[in-house]
Design a protein around this motif. Structure first.
Motif, mmCIF file in Angstrom:
data_model
loop_
_atom_site.group_PDB
_atom_site.id
_atom_site.type_symbol
_atom_site.label_atom_id
_atom_site.label_comp_id
_atom_site.label_asym_id
_atom_site.label_seq_id
_atom_site.Cartn_x
_atom_site.Cartn_y
_atom_site.Cartn_z
ATOM 1 N N CYS A 67 0.831 -1.213 0.000
ATOM 2 C CA CYS A 67 0.000 0.000 0.000
ATOM 3 C C CYS A 67 0.861 1.257 0.000
ATOM 4 O O CYS A 67 0.619 2.183 -0.785
ATOM 5 N N PHE A 68 1.843 1.315 0.863
ATOM 6 C CA PHE A 68 2.712 2.486 0.919
ATOM 7 C C PHE A 68 3.485 2.666 -0.381
ATOM 8 O O PHE A 68 3.603 3.773 -0.906
ATOM 9 N N MET A 69 4.024 1.571 -0.904
ATOM 10 C CA MET A 69 4.799 1.666 -2.136
ATOM 11 C C MET A 69 3.914 2.105 -3.297
ATOM 12 O O MET A 69 4.289 2.990 -4.081
ATOM 13 N N ALA A 70 2.729 1.511 -3.413
ATOM 14 C CA ALA A 70 1.831 1.877 -4.506
ATOM 15 C C ALA A 70 1.369 3.322 -4.385
ATOM 16 O O ALA A 70 1.290 4.035 -5.392
ATOM 17 N N PHE A 71 1.070 3.771 -3.180
ATOM 18 C CA PHE A 71 0.637 5.154 -2.985
ATOM 19 C C PHE A 71 1.740 6.134 -3.370
ATOM 20 O O PHE A 71 1.493 7.108 -4.082
ATOM 21 N N GLN A 72 2.953 5.877 -2.905
ATOM 22 C CA GLN A 72 4.033 6.804 -3.215
ATOM 23 C C GLN A 72 4.385 6.797 -4.693
ATOM 24 O O GLN A 72 4.709 7.833 -5.262
ATOM 25 N N ARG A 73 4.313 5.642 -5.328
ATOM 26 C CA ARG A 73 4.622 5.596 -6.748
ATOM 27 C C ARG A 73 3.509 6.212 -7.581
ATOM 28 O O ARG A 73 3.776 6.787 -8.635
ATOM 29 N N ALA A 74 2.267 6.089 -7.136
ATOM 30 C CA ALA A 74 1.166 6.722 -7.864
ATOM 31 C C ALA A 74 1.203 8.236 -7.723
ATOM 32 O O ALA A 74 0.837 8.959 -8.650
ATOM 33 N N ARG A 85 -1.578 4.914 -13.084
ATOM 34 C CA ARG A 85 -2.867 4.273 -12.819
ATOM 35 C C ARG A 85 -2.708 2.815 -12.407
ATOM 36 O O ARG A 85 -3.517 2.300 -11.644
ATOM 37 N N LEU A 86 -1.683 2.169 -12.915
ATOM 38 C CA LEU A 86 -1.426 0.786 -12.487
ATOM 39 C C LEU A 86 -1.094 0.733 -11.003
ATOM 40 O O LEU A 86 -1.497 -0.202 -10.304
ATOM 41 N N TRP A 87 -0.371 1.744 -10.524
ATOM 42 C CA TRP A 87 -0.057 1.788 -9.091
ATOM 43 C C TRP A 87 -1.294 2.108 -8.270
ATOM 44 O O TRP A 87 -1.431 1.652 -7.146
ATOM 45 N N ILE A 93 -6.117 -2.877 -4.780
ATOM 46 C CA ILE A 93 -6.108 -4.327 -4.547
ATOM 47 C C ILE A 93 -5.477 -4.658 -3.197
ATOM 48 O O ILE A 93 -5.985 -5.480 -2.453
ATOM 49 N N SER A 94 -4.366 -3.986 -2.873
ATOM 50 C CA SER A 94 -3.705 -4.278 -1.603
ATOM 51 C C SER A 94 -4.533 -3.797 -0.414
ATOM 52 O O SER A 94 -4.553 -4.443 0.637
#
Length: 100
Positions: A67-74, A85-87, A93-94
């Motif tokens: 979640c943290f990684m996807a949020f920061q990358r998005a 958008r993939l992030w 999903i996470s």
């Protein structure tokens, strides 16, 4: 059924957690730092103990890390992400997996 079958999801979660942490560290601080973050987590005593007594905290920690990684990358404003958008989808999903 052998007792090791019940430990497979937690063990896979631990492996994925080490991999996700290494990727997160490599993205944020460089390849060397990413390698060391994965190595430190893989050799930590706490991770070994949590997988031995079947506490699902490892899987929750994995989802929080993703979640943290996807949020920061998005939300990265450098423009280096090809498709943020993939992030965002990975974040959803996470988050959904964490609340299951």
């Amino acid at each position: 059924m052998p007792d090791w079958v019940a430990r497979i999801p937690t063990a896979l979660g631990a492996v994925l957690l080490c991999f996700a942490t290494a990727r997160y560290g490599a993205w944020a601080f460089g390849r060397r730092a990413g390698f060391y973050t994965g190595l430190v987590l893989a050799t930590s005593v706490g991770l070994f103990l949590f997988t031995r007594i079947l506490i699902p905290d490892v899987i929750l920690t994995l989802t929080i890390c993703v979640c943290f990684m996807a949020f920061q990358r998005a939300m990265n404003e450098d423009g280096e992400e090809l498709n943020p958008r993939l992030w965002t989808i990975a974040l959803g999903i996470s988050l959904g997996w964490a609340f299951c």
